[in-house]
Scaffold this motif. Structure first.
Motif, PDB file in Angstrom:
ATOM      1  N   GLY A 195       0.809  -1.216   0.000  1.00 52.65           N
ATOM      2  CA  GLY A 195       0.000   0.000   0.000  1.00 52.65           C
ATOM      3  C   GLY A 195       0.839   1.260   0.000  1.00 52.65           C
ATOM      4  O   GLY A 195       0.297   2.354   0.135  1.00 52.65           O
ATOM      5  N   HIS A 196       2.168   1.156  -0.173  1.00 52.71           N
ATOM      6  CA  HIS A 196       3.044   2.322  -0.158  1.00 52.71           C
ATOM      7  C   HIS A 196       3.230   2.893  -1.565  1.00 52.71           C
ATOM      8  O   HIS A 196       3.179   2.166  -2.546  1.00 52.71           O
ATOM      9  CB  HIS A 196       4.421   1.942   0.392  1.00 52.71           C
ATOM     10  N   ILE A 197       3.446   4.206  -1.618  1.00 52.29           N
ATOM     11  CA  ILE A 197       3.861   4.835  -2.865  1.00 52.29           C
ATOM     12  C   ILE A 197       5.354   4.570  -3.022  1.00 52.29           C
ATOM     13  O   ILE A 197       6.157   4.969  -2.180  1.00 52.29           O
ATOM     14  CB  ILE A 197       3.566   6.344  -2.849  1.00 52.29           C
ATOM     15  N   THR A 198       5.724   3.885  -4.100  1.00 54.10           N
ATOM     16  CA  THR A 198       7.116   3.454  -4.255  1.00 54.10           C
ATOM     17  C   THR A 198       7.898   4.291  -5.247  1.00 54.10           C
ATOM     18  O   THR A 198       9.121   4.324  -5.178  1.00 54.10           O
ATOM     19  CB  THR A 198       7.157   1.983  -4.713  1.00 54.10           C
ATOM     20  N   ALA A 199       7.197   4.957  -6.167  1.00 54.06           N
ATOM     21  CA  ALA A 199       7.928   5.696  -7.198  1.00 54.06           C
ATOM     22  C   ALA A 199       7.027   6.770  -7.788  1.00 54.06           C
ATOM     23  O   ALA A 199       5.791   6.713  -7.665  1.00 54.06           O
ATOM     24  CB  ALA A 199       8.423   4.754  -8.297  1.00 54.06           C
ATOM     25  N   LEU A 200       7.678   7.743  -8.441  1.00 52.17           N
ATOM     26  CA  LEU A 200       6.980   8.781  -9.195  1.00 52.17           C
ATOM     27  C   LEU A 200       7.537   8.777 -10.609  1.00 52.17           C
ATOM     28  O   LEU A 200       8.755   8.739 -10.804  1.00 52.17           O
ATOM     29  CB  LEU A 200       7.209  10.156  -8.567  1.00 52.17           C
ATOM     30  N   GLU A 201       6.635   8.808 -11.607  1.00 52.70           N
ATOM     31  CA  GLU A 201       7.104   8.921 -12.985  1.00 52.70           C
ATOM     32  C   GLU A 201       7.079  10.391 -13.381  1.00 52.70           C
ATOM     33  O   GLU A 201       6.046  11.062 -13.265  1.00 52.70           O
ATOM     34  CB  GLU A 201       6.228   8.124 -13.943  1.00 52.70           C
ATOM     35  N   ALA A 202       8.229  10.893 -13.824  1.00 50.86           N
ATOM     36  CA  ALA A 202       8.347  12.292 -14.226  1.00 50.86           C
ATOM     37  C   ALA A 202       7.880  12.434 -15.675  1.00 50.86           C
ATOM     38  O   ALA A 202       8.399  11.748 -16.564  1.00 50.86           O
ATOM     39  CB  ALA A 202       9.783  12.758 -14.076  1.00 50.86           C
ATOM     40  N   LEU A 203       6.924  13.348 -15.909  1.00 48.69           N
ATOM     41  CA  LEU A 203       6.336  13.547 -17.237  1.00 48.69           C
ATOM     42  C   LEU A 203       6.466  15.026 -17.614  1.00 48.69           C
ATOM     43  O   LEU A 203       5.991  15.915 -16.879  1.00 48.69           O
ATOM     44  CB  LEU A 203       4.860  13.122 -17.233  1.00 48.69           C
ATOM     45  N   VAL A 204       7.106  15.291 -18.763  1.00 51.76           N
ATOM     46  CA  VAL A 204       7.367  16.669 -19.154  1.00 51.76           C
ATOM     47  C   VAL A 204       6.136  17.296 -19.806  1.00 51.76           C
ATOM     48  O   VAL A 204       5.387  16.636 -20.527  1.00 51.76           O
ATOM     49  CB  VAL A 204       8.590  16.732 -20.105  1.00 51.76           C
ATOM     50  N   ARG A 205       5.927  18.575 -19.505  1.00 53.13           N
ATOM     51  CA  ARG A 205       4.858  19.382 -20.112  1.00 53.13           C
ATOM     52  C   ARG A 205       5.465  20.712 -20.563  1.00 53.13           C
ATOM     53  O   ARG A 205       6.470  21.176 -20.049  1.00 53.13           O
ATOM     54  CB  ARG A 205       3.729  19.661 -19.095  1.00 53.13           C
ATOM     55  N   TRP A 206       4.796  21.331 -21.570  1.00 52.65           N
ATOM     56  CA  TRP A 206       5.250  22.640 -22.081  1.00 52.65           C
ATOM     57  C   TRP A 206       4.241  23.695 -21.630  1.00 52.65           C
ATOM     58  O   TRP A 206       3.098  23.690 -22.062  1.00 52.65           O
ATOM     59  CB  TRP A 206       5.354  22.566 -23.592  1.00 52.65           C
ATOM     60  N   ILE A 219      11.547   8.104  -2.036  1.00 48.31           N
ATOM     61  CA  ILE A 219      10.708   7.571  -3.105  1.00 48.31           C
ATOM     62  C   ILE A 219      11.511   7.605  -4.399  1.00 48.31           C
ATOM     63  O   ILE A 219      12.170   8.607  -4.712  1.00 48.31           O
ATOM     64  CB  ILE A 219       9.407   8.385  -3.262  1.00 48.31           C
ATOM     65  N   LYS A 220      11.458   6.513  -5.153  1.00 44.17           N
ATOM     66  CA  LYS A 220      12.168   6.461  -6.418  1.00 44.17           C
ATOM     67  C   LYS A 220      11.551   7.421  -7.420  1.00 44.17           C
ATOM     68  O   LYS A 220      10.350   7.720  -7.363  1.00 44.17           O
ATOM     69  CB  LYS A 220      12.132   5.042  -6.993  1.00 44.17           C
ATOM     70  N   ILE A 221      12.376   7.855  -8.358  1.00 45.11           N
ATOM     71  CA  ILE A 221      11.906   8.710  -9.443  1.00 45.11           C
ATOM     72  C   ILE A 221      12.184   7.992 -10.763  1.00 45.11           C
ATOM     73  O   ILE A 221      13.269   7.460 -10.975  1.00 45.11           O
ATOM     74  CB  ILE A 221      12.605  10.088  -9.399  1.00 45.11           C
ATOM     75  N   ALA A 222      11.178   7.918 -11.642  1.00 43.43           N
ATOM     76  CA  ALA A 222      11.297   7.230 -12.924  1.00 43.43           C
ATOM     77  C   ALA A 222      11.254   8.250 -14.048  1.00 43.43           C
ATOM     78  O   ALA A 222      10.364   9.102 -14.081  1.00 43.43           O
ATOM     79  CB  ALA A 222      10.175   6.216 -13.098  1.00 43.43           C
ATOM     80  N   VAL A 223      12.220   8.142 -14.978  1.00 46.88           N
ATOM     81  CA  VAL A 223      12.336   9.101 -16.073  1.00 46.88           C
ATOM     82  C   VAL A 223      12.366   8.337 -17.394  1.00 46.88           C
ATOM     83  O   VAL A 223      13.088   7.341 -17.529  1.00 46.88           O
ATOM     84  CB  VAL A 223      13.622   9.942 -15.928  1.00 46.88           C
ATOM     85  N   ALA A 246      20.323   4.239  -6.637  1.00 43.66           N
ATOM     86  CA  ALA A 246      19.229   3.276  -6.453  1.00 43.66           C
ATOM     87  C   ALA A 246      17.865   3.940  -6.467  1.00 43.66           C
ATOM     88  O   ALA A 246      16.835   3.260  -6.618  1.00 43.66           O
ATOM     89  CB  ALA A 246      19.421   2.519  -5.132  1.00 43.66           C
ATOM     90  N   ARG A 247      17.824   5.298  -6.327  1.00 45.20           N
ATOM     91  CA  ARG A 247      16.529   6.007  -6.337  1.00 45.20           C
ATOM     92  C   ARG A 247      16.093   6.405  -7.736  1.00 45.20           C
ATOM     93  O   ARG A 247      15.004   6.953  -7.903  1.00 45.20           O
ATOM     94  CB  ARG A 247      16.643   7.276  -5.490  1.00 45.20           C
ATOM     95  N   GLU A 295       2.763  -3.494  -8.846  1.00 47.73           N
ATOM     96  CA  GLU A 295       2.453  -2.080  -8.666  1.00 47.73           C
ATOM     97  C   GLU A 295       1.502  -1.613  -9.763  1.00 47.73           C
ATOM     98  O   GLU A 295       1.440  -2.208 -10.840  1.00 47.73           O
ATOM     99  CB  GLU A 295       3.739  -1.239  -8.702  1.00 47.73           C
ATOM    100  N   ILE A 296       0.793  -0.524  -9.469  1.00 52.79           N
ATOM    101  CA  ILE A 296      -0.104   0.063 -10.462  1.00 52.79           C
ATOM    102  C   ILE A 296       0.171   1.554 -10.566  1.00 52.79           C
ATOM    103  O   ILE A 296       0.745   2.177  -9.669  1.00 52.79           O
ATOM    104  CB  ILE A 296      -1.582  -0.200 -10.114  1.00 52.79           C
ATOM    105  N   GLN A 297      -0.314   2.122 -11.687  1.00 47.23           N
ATOM    106  CA  GLN A 297      -0.172   3.554 -11.938  1.00 47.23           C
ATOM    107  C   GLN A 297      -1.356   3.950 -12.800  1.00 47.23           C
ATOM    108  O   GLN A 297      -1.669   3.255 -13.777  1.00 47.23           O
ATOM    109  CB  GLN A 297       1.161   3.825 -12.645  1.00 47.23           C
ATOM    110  N   GLY A 298      -2.033   5.028 -12.447  1.00 51.29           N
ATOM    111  CA  GLY A 298      -3.159   5.431 -13.271  1.00 51.29           C
ATOM    112  C   GLY A 298      -4.073   6.422 -12.573  1.00 51.29           C
ATOM    113  O   GLY A 298      -3.937   6.703 -11.363  1.00 51.29           O
TER     114      GLY A 298
END
Length: 918
Positions: free
Chosen positions: A677-688, A737-741, A769-770, A879-882
């Protein structure tokens, strides 16, 4: 001599029978009889009728007075509760020799009950036929358990010694009555002993008879010929098989010299060699096996092949106690095995092998075998010839001159065969003596009971001529004979395949219809020969203007088609312009300088058509529009292409400004671990963040950034900002928390990518490792080995690798297991169909299972419904994301969301809503 042997066997059987040794074969000869059946047989054999029993009693002077005395003793003993039977067996159990005969308590209790009845009837006064039968039965039982008479009589004596004091105490009538009673008791005991001795003697005789029958039965039915000889080679006995071998009667052989009955000859040996060897064997008791002879009757020619074994034997005639060697006589056992069938099979095998060798030479097929346990390889003569190896060279895998380009394919195919038993059937090239030839190699595995390969047997066939013929037929059927380009048939086939692939992977497909401008004037003025050579030159330039994976085809005349796969619409214009420029350059044909241009019509799948005919028709229509616009140009079937081209150019110009003015921002979408039930990562998404158009999604500008190279500085900016935000999260919330790029293809193929990542990590202070780097399947499939090297360099930094949009690319399982990745992300295009679409459901479930079996973490993207969440929980997705959990959020909103979630300290559940959705 035969009688002496049998006497010796009887003597040995008598010794064993007296020791009550159990012979399992006796049960087979006689069959298992019941005790009562054995009693009846014994009574009959001993002649124990009423008269015989009376005679035995009379000889013992056992009469009515004795019976009366024993009855009085019986009544006296009845009043006494004495455990005579228990004492009897307790005495037996004190000795190892008798204790081993009573294996368990149940047997002991059964024997004690029988012995109690025995002792009770001893003085009961009824000594008729039933009494005799009971005594015989007790004797048989003791014999069956292996109780030697010595021990039985000793235990009986123990019983009587214990009984005498009791008789003295309990019996009335004085000394005279006591003596008379004891005399009566001794008489009945001796009567019992005589019956017991008869029982054991009868068993000994039966053992000898059974042994004799058993020996004769085995001797008679052994399939090989057996002959027992004296030292002077006189026949003492012979079995049926020997007599059948020469069609003889027993009377013709017994007592006769062996060589007067048979003829034994050995190739290249002196005539008397058998006699000398046989006599020596009989005297020194040696053994000679598998001697090959020809067996026949004296005077006959030829004879059948036999294998002869000679064994020296000794007949023991002395009694026990005689000196060593006394009473012994040497002899000889001859075993003769008929090899007629073996010789026939050997001859047939040699003929078959010779025929096979001739057939292989005629058919050009070689054979081979490989003993995997011994690593021993065998080749036929034709295999040597096909591989171009001399027969003086030992066969080995390394000796096969496999073409360098086919070596890994051959190795992989063989490894797969050994691993899972996949049939080995491979066509590959060899280079014997520098000449390239084709071979087909097949093999089957022989395995043991556990499925472990033991041996491979296979064939090799030279298929060079067939390959050349097939290639020629294939080329004539599907290639234009003038330009060597694919013809209309192959073009249509490839177009259909391309449409199927584009539909499956949700990609676009471009069809360029090319027609040479005013080519008819060249044919008419310079002739068709010049025109043909010009067409060949055009075909060469067309091939040079596109990628090797693209298709360039000639439909006929001066019409060509180019198929472009996995190329975006805005790239097609550049390719069309490249073709226009290439064909516009001067041509030098037959000492003449020629100029020709072309008109190009472009149709895109699926926008301009969803089948081959529609796409070709619309591309052709666009080509005519290009001609109408003055020739030497390209036109899209889509009417608004010019607007999109202007928009693309505007985006490109404004992106340079956006980078300088830092108009790009990052949004973050959390990933949730379904187990903890933990937040394990964040996906970084670029916007203009455009000053006029507001927030622009990446699908509008990323492709432009890729083509212009702006993606490299933009990508590095994204990685650096994401790492800094991860550090801020840890500092603010105290929760790492890990960061995903996401990494673009252009970034991934930078030769110094690992050094760039290491520099960013050092500058931002983020632990490797993050950081997770997400790459797509299609990005790494073109140069797999180089991609693996780059991925290993990233792993070496301590950074994790994620395959994003898994299932939409072209990676094979063979490649996947080589990629040093730690996470798979299931593409949302599959997740969106769960659980309603059966195909998507099966694909997602299989992907989760595949990841777990390979030790990889699995993440599902695009979870938007509770049903999708429940499915992922049920199938143990990690894990899930959405949007169901959280949409991509700006920096500050992300901080607030994660802080609230951590502070709530509860598991999120899409159905229960333990945490409100943002």
């Amino acid at each position: 001599m035969r009688v002496r042997v049998e006497n010796k066997l009887r003597k040995q059987a008598s010794k064993q029978a007296s020791k009550l040794v159990s012979y399992p074969w006796l049960s087979w000869v006689h069959g298992m009889k019941s005790v009562q059946g054995l009693v009846s047989s014994l009574v009959h054999s001993l002649g124990l009728d009423e008269a015989s029993i009376s005679n035995r009693k009379a000889f013992l002077q056992f009469g009515r007075d004795d019976i009366e005395r024993l009855k009085r003793l019986h009544r006296a003993l009845e009043e006494l509760d004495h455990p005579f039977a228990e004492d009897f067996y307790e005495h037996l159990l004190q000795f190892e020799e008798t204790r081993s005969l009573i294996p368990d308590t149940a047997t002991l209790q059964r024997l004690q009950a029988s012995q109690t009845a025995y002792f009770d009837t001893l003085t009961a006064g009824d000594y008729g036929e039933r009494y005799v039968h009971h005594r015989l039965k007790v004797g048989i039982v003791h014999q069956r358990i292996g109780l030697d008479p010595t021990w039985y009589l000793g235990a009986y004596a123990h019983y009587l010694v214990g009984l005498l004091p009791t008789i003295h105490q309990r019996l009335e009538g004085g000394h005279g009555e006591l003596i008379a009673t004891l005399q009566s008791l001794i008489k009945i005991v001796l009567f019992d002993m005589s019956l017991a001795i008869d029982t054991y003697n009868h068993a000994s005789k039966q053992t000898i008879l059974a042994l004799k029958r058993y020996t004769e039965l085995v001797f008679a039915h052994i399939p090989d010929g057996l002959v027992v000889l004296s030292t002077d080679l006189t026949i003492l006995s012979a079995n049926r098989a020997f007599l059948r071998q020469l069609d003889l009667d027993p009377e013709q052989v017994h007592g006769q010299p062996l060589l007067s009955v048979v003829r034994l000859e050995q190739e290249f040996a002196p005539p008397d060699s058998f006699i000398d060897l046989a006599k020596a064997t009989a005297l020194d008791h040696s053994v000679h096996q598998d001697l090959i002879y020809r067996l026949g009757k004296p005077g006959d020619t030829g004879g059948k092949p036999v294998s002869v074994t000679l064994t020296g034997i000794v007949h023991e005639e002395g009694e026990e106690g005689e000196g060593e060697g006394e009473g012994e006589e040497a002899g000889l056992l001859v075993i003769i095995k008929d090899l007629t069938e073996w010789e026939r099979q050997e001859r047939a095998l040699r003929e078959s092998q010779a025929m096979l060798i001739r057939a292989q030479a005629v058919a050009g097929i070689g054979s081979w075998s490989w003993d995997l346990a011994e690593n021993h390889l065998s080749w036929s003569a034709e295999t040597y010839r096909i591989f171009g190896v001399t027969t003086s060279q030992a066969p080995s895998c390394g000796a096969v001159p496999v073409h360098s380009e086919d070596l890994s394919m051959v190795t992989d195919a063989w490894r797969k065969t050994l691993e899972d038993g996949t049939p080995y059937n491979v066509d590959y090239r060899i280079v014997p003596g520098g000449e390239t030839r084709w071979v087909n190699v097949r093999a089957e595995l022989e395995v043991d009971a556990d499925g472990v390969p033991l041996r491979a047997v296979g064939t090799v066939l030279d298929i060079t001529d067939r390959k050349r013929a097939d290639d020629k037929i294939q080329h004539l059927a599907f290639y234009d004979s003038l330009t060597n380009l694919p013809n209309r048939a192959l073009c249509l086939d490839r177009l259909q395949q391309a449409i199927s692939a584009a539909e499956r992977h949700r990609e676009t497909l471009s069809v360029l219809f090319i027609d040479l401008d005013l080519f008819k004037h060249i044919n008419d003025s310079l002739g068709h020969a010049t025109g043909d050579r010009l067409l060949q030159a055009v075909a060469t330039r067309l091939r040079g203007s596109v990628r090797r994976v693209d298709t360039v085809a000639r439909l006929g005349g001066d019409e060509f088609v180019v198929l472009l796969q996995e190329v975006r619409e805005d790239t097609v214009t550049a390719i069309a312009e490249k073709i226009l420029a290439a064909l516009h350059r001067p041509y030098f044909v037959d000492d003449q300088t020629l100029h020709v241009t072309c008109s190009i019509g472009i149709a895109l799948y699926p926008r301009d058509g969803e089948d081959t005919q529609a796409l070709l028709r619309n591309a052709d229509a666009a080509m005519y529009r290009a001609k109408a616009k003055g020739r030497n140009n390209a036109q899209f079937y889509t009417k608004d292409l010019n607007r999109k081209a202007r928009e693309r150019l505007q985006i490109q110009e404004e992106m340079y400004v956006a980078l300088e003015r830092q108009q790009f921002v990052l949004h973050y979408q959390p990933q949730l671990d379904l187990q903890s039930g933990h937040i394990t990562a964040l996906e970084a998404l670029v916007r203009w963040q455009h000053p006029e158009h507001g927030l622009i999604a990446p699908d509008r500008f990323i492709s432009v950034a890729e083509e212009t190279g702006l993606i490299v500085p933009l990508g590095e900016w994204v990685i650096r900002q994401a790492c800094l935000f991860s550090r801020q999260l840890e500092a603010t919330l105290g929760h790492p928390i890990k960061i995903a790029v996401n990494l673009s293809a252009r970034q991934f193929w930078q030769s110094d990518l690992a050094e760039r990542l290491a520099g960013i990590l050092q500058q931002t202070g983020l632990a490797p490792a993050r950081l997770e780097i997400e790459i797509t399947e299609s990005m790494i499939m073109h140069q797999v080995d180089q991609a693996i090297l780059t991925m290993c360099q990233i792993n070496a930094l301590g950074v994790s690798l994620v395959i994003d949009d898994f299932g939409t690319g072209f990676s094979s399982l063979n490649h996947l297991k080589r990629f040093p990745v730690q996470v798979l992300k299931i593409d949302k295009s599959f997740v969106s169909g769960v659980p309603g679409n059966a195909d998507d459901t099966s694909i997602v479930a299989a992907t989760i299972g595949l990841a777990h079996n390979m030790g990889l973490k699995i993440v599902a993207e695009g979870i938007e419904t509770d049903a999708q969440l429940a499915f992922m929980r049920e199938h143990r997705c990690d894990e899930i994301q959405g949007y169901l959990f959280a949409r991509p959020m700006a920096r500050s909103e992300t901080l607030s969301f994660i802080g609230s979630y951590i502070e709530a300290g509860t598991r999120w559940d899409g159905a229960s809503g333990l945490l409100s959705r943002p």
